[in-house]
Design a protein around this motif. Structure first.
Motif, PDB file in Angstrom:
ATOM      1  N   SER A   1      -2.580   2.590   4.320  1.00 35.33           N
ATOM      2  CA  SER A   1      -1.946   1.323   4.855  1.00 35.33           C
ATOM      3  C   SER A   1      -2.632   0.816   5.987  1.00 35.33           C
TER       4      SER A   1
ATOM      5  N   VAL B   1       0.838  -1.157  -0.090  1.00 30.61           N
ATOM      6  CA  VAL B   1      -0.073   0.064  -0.039  1.00 30.61           C
ATOM      7  C   VAL B   1       0.924   1.185  -0.054  1.00 30.61           C
TER       8      VAL B   1
ATOM      9  N   VAL C   1      -6.477  -0.728   5.089  1.00 22.63           N
ATOM     10  CA  VAL C   1      -6.089  -2.054   4.807  1.00 22.63           C
ATOM     11  C   VAL C   1      -5.812  -2.931   5.911  1.00 22.63           C
TER      12      VAL C   1
ATOM     13  N   VAL D   1      -6.888   0.708  -3.893  1.00 19.26           N
ATOM     14  CA  VAL D   1      -6.885   0.428  -2.229  1.00 19.26           C
ATOM     15  C   VAL D   1      -8.399  -0.208  -2.028  1.00 19.26           C
TER      16      VAL D   1
END
Length: 425
Positions: free
Chosen positions: A65, A55, A68, A121
């Motif tokens: 990041s 990411v 996720v 993403v």
């Protein structure tokens, strides 16, 4: 005097003794399950270390990041209780196969996207959600299946070997994932897909007994979840052992963050901090391997109490140790003991729980420990903000000491060693 002679009665044959259980090393079902998950956990942790790196490489955003990685934890939490109901209602082998297939397909989709420079993403968030939900479903399915594959007397060894497997998977997968990412951004996810595929194939050969269960009312998911929660709460021994696991997770995770922050303020090099974290994993593996012996010698009550007191004694040492390497040794010593408590807790719970509730039991335990694991770092962060590092460590030690006193005095825990639970109440 009568001439009749007494006719000797036929000798009563003793009932045949049950054959000894097959050792775990030769138990085909257990070996298939254990080996398949050794592969799966290696791949999972290789992806976990690569996910934030991917990411950041694609977006440069720390927030993305975090989104996720947070999705994985959120999916595990949200899917936890429903997963337990599914495990108690449906074929456990089929559920485990579905989890492996879903993770393999998701990882392959990410490999294709990264290879074609098309990763986004939202796609990574979707893959992370699949990973988290699959993990939440597989764990109760495996734990509920374990008493069907091994003898009751072997359950502590099987539980501890599963704990060792998880620690080894985390160590090897995390270490290898970073290296694979350096080779190519898609490589860790390709390795993950291969591992889950191999695990799927291995599970195809698993012969899992199907126990008799009460008929479940279809469609009443919420009611079934509440039934599981109510049963766990009403069973005093289950409730108390879950509380012990929660307290261990809360204070140990808080202590871990405090020590890491303190190491940073003391100027400990990042390489030594990495050694500290690795030694925690090494101690966990060694502790899991020793857990069956310690559990057998101590019994459930003494094993749980010994863990609390060992951590109470060892925790304050971190306040006066300045070397990262020595702190790593301390971490390894501390990690030796929790697997024994976890083995005692999980064994007692599985043997005391009817088969048709074992999935929900594991889900409740995972949810409670997951919440404690999330709250622990938050507690540790607050302590480091409010107090100097060495005093924050002493607060964690005081919390451990209070828990140790309560566990030692608990009549419920003392009763565990005197009770021989039936496998199917």
């Amino acid at each position: 005097m009568s001439g009749d002679r007494a006719v000797p009665s036929d000798p009563v044959e003793a009932p045949p003794s049950a054959p000894p259980p097959v050792p775990l090393a030769r138990n085909r079902g257990y070996r298939l399950l254990w080996g398949s998950q050794a592969l799966s956990e290696f791949g999972f942790h290789a992806s976990m270390i690569a996910f934030p790196l991917l990411v950041l490489a694609l977006t440069g955003s720390g927030a993305a990041s975090g989104l996720v990685m947070g999705t994985i934890a959120a999916a595990q939490m949200l899917a936890g209780l429903p997963a337990g109901v599914l495990v108690d209602r449906y074929d456990r082998k089929a559920l485990m196969l579905g989890c492996e297939a879903a993770q393999a397909v998701s990882a392959i989709s990410l490999v294709v996207a990264v290879w074609g420079d098309a990763a986004t993403v939202p796609h990574m968030v979707a893959v992370a959600a699949v990973f988290g939900a699959a993990a939440a479903l597989f764990e109760p399915a495996e734990n509920a299946a374990l008493p069907l594959l091994v003898d009751d007397a072997q359950l502590p060894a099987a539980v501890s070997m599963n704990t060792a497997r998880a620690s080894m998977g985390q160590l090897s997968g995390t270490a290898t994932g970073g290296f694979l990412f350096a080779v190519g951004r898609f490589v860790p996810f390709l390795a993950d897909a291969v591992m889950h595929t191999l695990s799927f194939v291995a599970l195809l050969f698993l012969r899992l007994p199907k126990p008799e269960r009460p008929a479940a009312a279809p469609g009443r998911l919420g009611h079934a979840m509440l039934t599981g929660l109510r049963w766990v709460w009403q069973e005093r021994r289950i409730r108390v052992t879950i509380l012990c696991a929660v307290v261990l997770n809360l204070f140990f995770s808080a202590f871990y963050l405090v020590v890491i922050v303190l190491a940073g303020t003391r100027g400990v090099p990042s390489g030594e901090v990495g050694v500290m974290a690795a030694m925690l994993g090494v101690g966990g593996v060694a502790g899991a391997l020793a857990a069956p012996v310690l559990h057998g010698r101590l019994g459930a009550y003494r094993a749980i109490v010994a863990v609390f007191w060992a951590l109470t004694v060892l925790t304050p040492i971190a306040a006066v140790v300045h070397s990262g390497y020595l702190t790593g040794v301390l971490f390894a010593l501390m990690a030796l003991f929790p697997p024994t408590a976890n083995t005692a807790i999980m064994t007692e719970q599985l043997l005391r729980t009817p088969d048709h509730l074992r999935g929900r039991l594991t889900s409740v335990l995972a949810l409670a420990c997951g919440a404690a694991g999330a709250a622990g770092p938050a507690l540790g962060g607050l302590l480091t903000q409010a107090l100097p590092g060495d005093r924050a460590i002493l607060v964690c030690s005081a919390g451990m000491a209070a828990a140790a006193v309560l566990a030692t005095a608990s009549p419920t825990l003392r009763g565990l060693s005197r009770i021989h639970p039936e496998p199917h109440p």
